[in-house]
Design an enzyme around this catalytic site. Structure first.
Site: not given
Ligand code: CP
Ligand code: NVA
Length: 331
Positions: A108, A135, A138, A232, A273, A318
């Site tokens: 990540r 992502h 997700q 989001d 998400c 998830r």
């Molecule tokens: N939706 C999601 O990716 O959540 P986190 O940032 O908590 O992993």
């Molecule tokens: N768009 C958001 C998604 C988090 C799961 C981010 O990248 O922070």
């Protein structure tokens, strides 16, 4: 021919065929049934995975950890800042070292090209746990959640994303909807629309699958007849905090409220998400309320806690879906 994803990376859904995505969804359903029945499924005993996080996480980290442990694997978590990657060791070197020790690597972080470079050098499957652009894990959870709520099937459903329609989640939703034949609508201000090249790529895929891709700044037109209304956060991880003021002004008209949900299909569901700013019970939420007088951002608290909201099922999914991705690529 039976589908095998053995040894594959999971970097973005553009790399996967509709049949392969549907296979991952079926596998996810099977893993969810096993988990809910309490049936052990330590199918990957003896393997080890590493989770490389350059940004914070609750769901993705926990989903990978629990899924890995349920499958019988050893799991190492490297938090933002605690590996040598970037500062003292190149991405290519890090990938080779981790690939010598682990059977799979989750990443990540920032640019999509980083996860692509890791995958080119690791020699073991690499899974994208969120980049600036995409992502993908997700998406499997999201499509499973939609499937659970619309047993008639995913094809032909109207799926609306409201807000910052060029972020990682919105981009990925546009891709997965195109692949699986849903009618995707990105609803937001003109300045926050997905890149033209990605839209063109998705429209080409959509021609094959019966999907459509629509971009609009008109909320009424977007949500009319919608089966899924998704949003989001307005400022994503890695973006500067100074953006909040500008984004609030730009995106307030796209907040998902009860009035918005009332214009959608009678059976419509709300998805997100997470994490979400639907109240002021977070430090950032409280700070925004104090500075700008805004107490709910991308979604009203009323919608977030309503029966239409499937966000907690989505979060649980998830884990089941990440388990399916790891099992499919590691077995
Ligand atoms: N939706 C999601 O990716 O959540 P986190 O940032 O908590 O992993
Ligand atoms: N768009 C958001 C998604 C988090 C799961 C981010 O990248 O922070």
């Amino acid at each position: 021919m039976p589908i095998s994803l053995s040894g594959r990376n999971f970097l973005k859904l553009l790399d996967y065929t509709p049949d392969e995505i549907r296979y991952l969804l079926r596998l996810s359903e099977q893993f969810k049934s096993l988990k809910l029945a309490g049936t052990p499924h330590r199918y990957l005993e003896g393997k080890n995975i590493v989770l490389l996080f350059e940004k914070t996480s609750t769901r993705t980290r926990c989903a990978f950890e629990v899924a890995g442990m349920d499958l019988g694997m050893g799991v190492t978590y490297l938090d933002p800042g605690s590996s040598q990657m970037g500062a003292k060791e190149s991405i290519a070197d890090t990938a080779q070292v981790l690939g010598r020790m682990y059977d799979g690597i989750e990443y990540r972080g920032f640019a999509q090209e980083i996860v692509e470079e890791l995958a080119e050098n690791a020699g073991v499957p690499v899974w994208n746990g969120l980049t600036t652009e995409f992502h993908p894990t997700q998406m499997i959870a999201d499509m499973l959640t939609v499937k659970e709520n619309f047993p008639g099937g995913l094809k032909g459903l109207k799926f609306v994303f409201m807000g910052d329609a060029r972020n990682n989640v919105a981009n990925s939703l546009m891709v997965v909807c195109s692949k699986l034949g849903l009618h995707f609508v990105a609803c937001g201000p003109k300045d926050l629309m997905p890149e033209e090249s990605l839209v063109a790529q998705c429209r080409e895929i959509a021609e094959e699958t019966g999907a459509t891709v629509t971009l609009t700044d008109d909320v009424d037109e977007a949500v009319s007849g919608a089966h899924v209304v998704y949003t989001d956060i307005w400022v994503s991880m890695g973006e500067p905090a100074e953006l909040w003021e500008k984004r609030i002004k730009l995106l307030e008209p796209y907040r998902v409220t009860a009035q918005v949900m009332a214009k959608a299909d009678a059976e419509a569901i709300f998805m997100h998400c997470l994490p979400s700013f639907h109240d002021t019970n977070t430090t950032i939420g409280a700070d925004i309320a104090e500075k700008f007088g805004v107490t709910e951002m991308e979604v009203s608290n009323e919608v977030f806690i309503s029966a239409k909201s499937k966000v907690m099922d989505e979060a649980e999914n998830r884990m089941h879906t990440i388990k399916a991705v790891m099992y499919a690529t590691l077995s």
